[in-house]
Design an enzyme around this catalytic site. Structure first.
Site, PDB file in Angstrom:
ATOM      1  N   TYR A 153     -23.927 -43.990  55.604  1.00 49.05           N
ATOM      2  CA  TYR A 153     -23.788 -44.358  57.009  1.00 49.05           C
ATOM      3  C   TYR A 153     -24.614 -45.604  57.345  1.00 49.05           C
ATOM      4  O   TYR A 153     -24.125 -46.533  58.002  1.00 49.05           O
ATOM      5  CB  TYR A 153     -24.224 -43.170  57.862  1.00 49.05           C
ATOM      6  CG  TYR A 153     -24.127 -43.367  59.354  1.00 49.05           C
ATOM      7  CD1 TYR A 153     -22.889 -43.405  59.993  1.00 49.05           C
ATOM      8  CD2 TYR A 153     -25.276 -43.472  60.132  1.00 49.05           C
ATOM      9  CE1 TYR A 153     -22.803 -43.558  61.370  1.00 49.05           C
ATOM     10  CE2 TYR A 153     -25.204 -43.626  61.505  1.00 49.05           C
ATOM     11  CZ  TYR A 153     -23.970 -43.662  62.120  1.00 49.05           C
ATOM     12  OH  TYR A 153     -23.894 -43.807  63.480  1.00 49.05           O
ATOM     13  N   LYS A 157     -23.127 -49.205  58.630  1.00 55.67           N
ATOM     14  CA  LYS A 157     -23.505 -49.769  59.917  1.00 55.67           C
ATOM     15  C   LYS A 157     -24.235 -51.102  59.765  1.00 55.67           C
ATOM     16  O   LYS A 157     -24.089 -51.993  60.610  1.00 55.67           O
ATOM     17  CB  LYS A 157     -24.367 -48.773  60.693  1.00 55.67           C
ATOM     18  CG  LYS A 157     -23.611 -47.537  61.152  1.00 55.67           C
ATOM     19  CD  LYS A 157     -22.399 -47.882  62.009  1.00 55.67           C
ATOM     20  CE  LYS A 157     -21.763 -46.661  62.642  1.00 55.67           C
ATOM     21  NZ  LYS A 157     -20.549 -46.981  63.417  1.00 55.67           N
TER      22      LYS A 157
END
Length: 297
Positions: A153, A157
């Site tokens: 993640y 991002k």
């Protein structure tokens, strides 16, 4: 803010942050393509919005065909596309040594590749229209700072933040602004974070307001608290705002810095390992950068 006549695609908008964004956009006058992988969830979301100004496109973001379907649906239903808001996301949290290839790839596919394919398709359409446009993507504190158990993640991002800065340059001539929203809100995803879980559950299940220690101290609030930033970025008031990562949550609005050199040193003839070791504590390494998201105690 008046977005009358504007048309938006909001990915992952059947619930949570995406639905809050869609509600705010339609309240400002825009029409919206709702996107979710669950047809029933998408149908319920459309029913919440003004009649005739929302339709559902049920597809999992990631590949080019899905992105094109979303853009084509906006054009076929409402005649144009002005706003692409990429919000769809999943979590597969696990520490590095236990994370599988499948868990890594699934998160990168939805967040990073999904953002890329949707924005590419939107940019192509907006450039054809030749009337400018707005791209709003979903960043995260994890992408800015790193976060324990979120290799996949955080990497996705961080990549999205880098794409924002690149696309802001590439799309400037076409008058398309590109920014990342970095939200901090009570959602199904943050409910999995132990530090936030009790507060999210108390708010969702018993209607207890989030305390000021979260709303102000942590900048953590509800999904609706984040929606105003999306409307602002889609409006005429933000036509000069581009290439930014903007934090929003609870009572807090913030601007994240971009990576930059903060210290440097020079030596004639270049740096040997021994020279670096000698200089490090008193020059470039004197104040190392912090890392990781600070959780509420």
């Amino acid at each position: 803010m008046d977005l009358t006549g504007k048309v938006a695609v909001v990915t992952g908008s059947g619930q949570g942050l995406g639905l809050a964004y869609a509600r705010a956009l339609t309240a400002a006058g825009a029409s919206v393509v709702i996107n979710d992988i669950d047809a029933d969830v998408a149908k319920r979301a459309v029913a919440e919005l003004p009649a005739g100004r929302a339709v559902a496109e049920v597809v999992a973001v990631g590949d080019a065909d899905a992105a094109q379907r979303l853009v084509d649906r906006a054009v076929s239903e409402f005649g144009r596309l002005d706003i692409m808001c990429t919000n769809a996301g999943i979590l597969r949290d696990r520490v590095l040594w236990k994370m599988s290839d499948e868990e890594f790839d699934a998160v990168v596919r939805v967040h990073l590749r999904g953002t890329f394919t949707c924005v590419r398709a939107a940019a192509q359409r907006m450039r054809e229209q030749n009337e400018g446009g707005t791209v709003i993507v979903a960043g995260s504190p994890a992408g800015q700072r790193g976060n324990f158990g979120q290799t996949n993640y955080a990497a996705a991002k961080a990549g999205i933040a880098a794409m924002v800065r690149t696309w802001a340059m590439e799309l400037a001539k076409a008058q398309i602004t590109v920014n990342a929203v970095v939200p901090n809100a009570a959602t199904a995803m943050t409910r999995t974070i132990p530090a936030f879980a009790p507060y999210v559950e108390a708010w969702e299940e018993r209607g207890e307001p989030l305390p000021d220690a979260l709303r102000k101290g942590e900048g953590f609030g509800t999904a609706d608290d984040c929606a105003g930033l999306v409307v602002f970025l889609a409006s005429a008031a933000a036509r000069q705002v581009t290439g930014q990562c903007i934090g929003i949550g609870g009572d807090k609005l913030s601007l994240w810095s971009h990576p930059q050199e903060i210290a440097s040193a020079y030596t004639d003839g270049g740096w040997s390992a021994d020279a670096i070791a000698a200089a490090w504590p008193t020059s470039v390494g004197r104040r190392p950068e912090t890392y990781g998201i600070v959780m509420p105690s």
